[in-house]
Design a protein around this motif. Structure first.
Motif, PDB file in Angstrom:
ATOM      1  N   THR A  49       0.855  -1.188   0.000  1.00  0.00           N
ATOM      2  CA  THR A  49       0.000   0.000   0.000  1.00  0.00           C
ATOM      3  C   THR A  49       0.885   1.229   0.000  1.00  0.00           C
ATOM      4  O   THR A  49       1.979   1.226   0.555  1.00  0.00           O
ATOM      5  N   LYS A  50       0.416   2.278  -0.645  1.00  0.00           N
ATOM      6  CA  LYS A  50       1.132   3.552  -0.760  1.00  0.00           C
ATOM      7  C   LYS A  50       2.512   3.365  -1.364  1.00  0.00           C
ATOM      8  O   LYS A  50       3.489   3.939  -0.912  1.00  0.00           O
ATOM      9  N   TYR A  52       5.043   3.221  -4.997  1.00  0.00           N
ATOM     10  CA  TYR A  52       5.187   3.958  -6.245  1.00  0.00           C
ATOM     11  C   TYR A  52       6.221   3.266  -7.115  1.00  0.00           C
ATOM     12  O   TYR A  52       7.032   2.477  -6.644  1.00  0.00           O
ATOM     13  N   THR A  64       8.230   1.042  -1.670  1.00  0.00           N
ATOM     14  CA  THR A  64       7.264   1.393  -0.636  1.00  0.00           C
ATOM     15  C   THR A  64       7.400   2.886  -0.402  1.00  0.00           C
ATOM     16  O   THR A  64       8.486   3.368  -0.120  1.00  0.00           O
ATOM     17  N   GLY A  65       6.325   3.627  -0.542  1.00  0.00           N
ATOM     18  CA  GLY A  65       6.374   5.070  -0.356  1.00  0.00           C
ATOM     19  C   GLY A  65       6.368   5.453   1.111  1.00  0.00           C
ATOM     20  O   GLY A  65       6.257   4.607   2.015  1.00  0.00           O
ATOM     21  N   GLY A  68       4.036   3.936   3.476  1.00  0.00           N
ATOM     22  CA  GLY A  68       3.577   2.727   2.815  1.00  0.00           C
ATOM     23  C   GLY A  68       3.832   1.495   3.665  1.00  0.00           C
ATOM     24  O   GLY A  68       4.638   1.513   4.592  1.00  0.00           O
TER      25      GLY A  68
END
Length: 99
Positions: A49-50, A52, A64-65, A68
């Protein structure tokens, strides 16, 4: 998560693991930092999740942002395809930093 992740260390001591992940649409390299990288294993089904995607040396890479998370949600029971490999070097993108 597919086999053959490689581990490198940054100058400031962070451990970075590059692995290939795949689903039914294709595969891409993911770069995972520090302790989370040591927890995931080949065959794990993970949810990011989150995250990019960005170009690194002409290759599309998933990260992983900020804020994230990477969660293991299962093992060995998902249909996937390694092609197309979205992280294959692309001469058209060499020199670009972001998508």
């Amino acid at each position: 998560l597919l086999p053959a992740g490689r581990v490198t260390k940054t100058k400031d001591g962070h451990e970075v693991r590059s692995c290939k992940v795949a689903d039914k649409t294709g595969s891409i390299t993911i770069s995972v930092w520090d302790e989370i990288g040591g927890l995931i294993q080949p065959g794990d089904i993970i949810r990011l999740t989150k995250g990019y995607a960005s170009l690194w040396k002409g290759c599309l890479t998933l990260y992983t942002g900020r804020g994230g998370e990477l969660h293991k949600i299962g093992e060995f029971c998902m249909v996937y395809s390694e092609v197309p490999n979205f992280s294959e070097p692309n001469s058209e993108h060499i020199g670009q930093n972001k998508l």
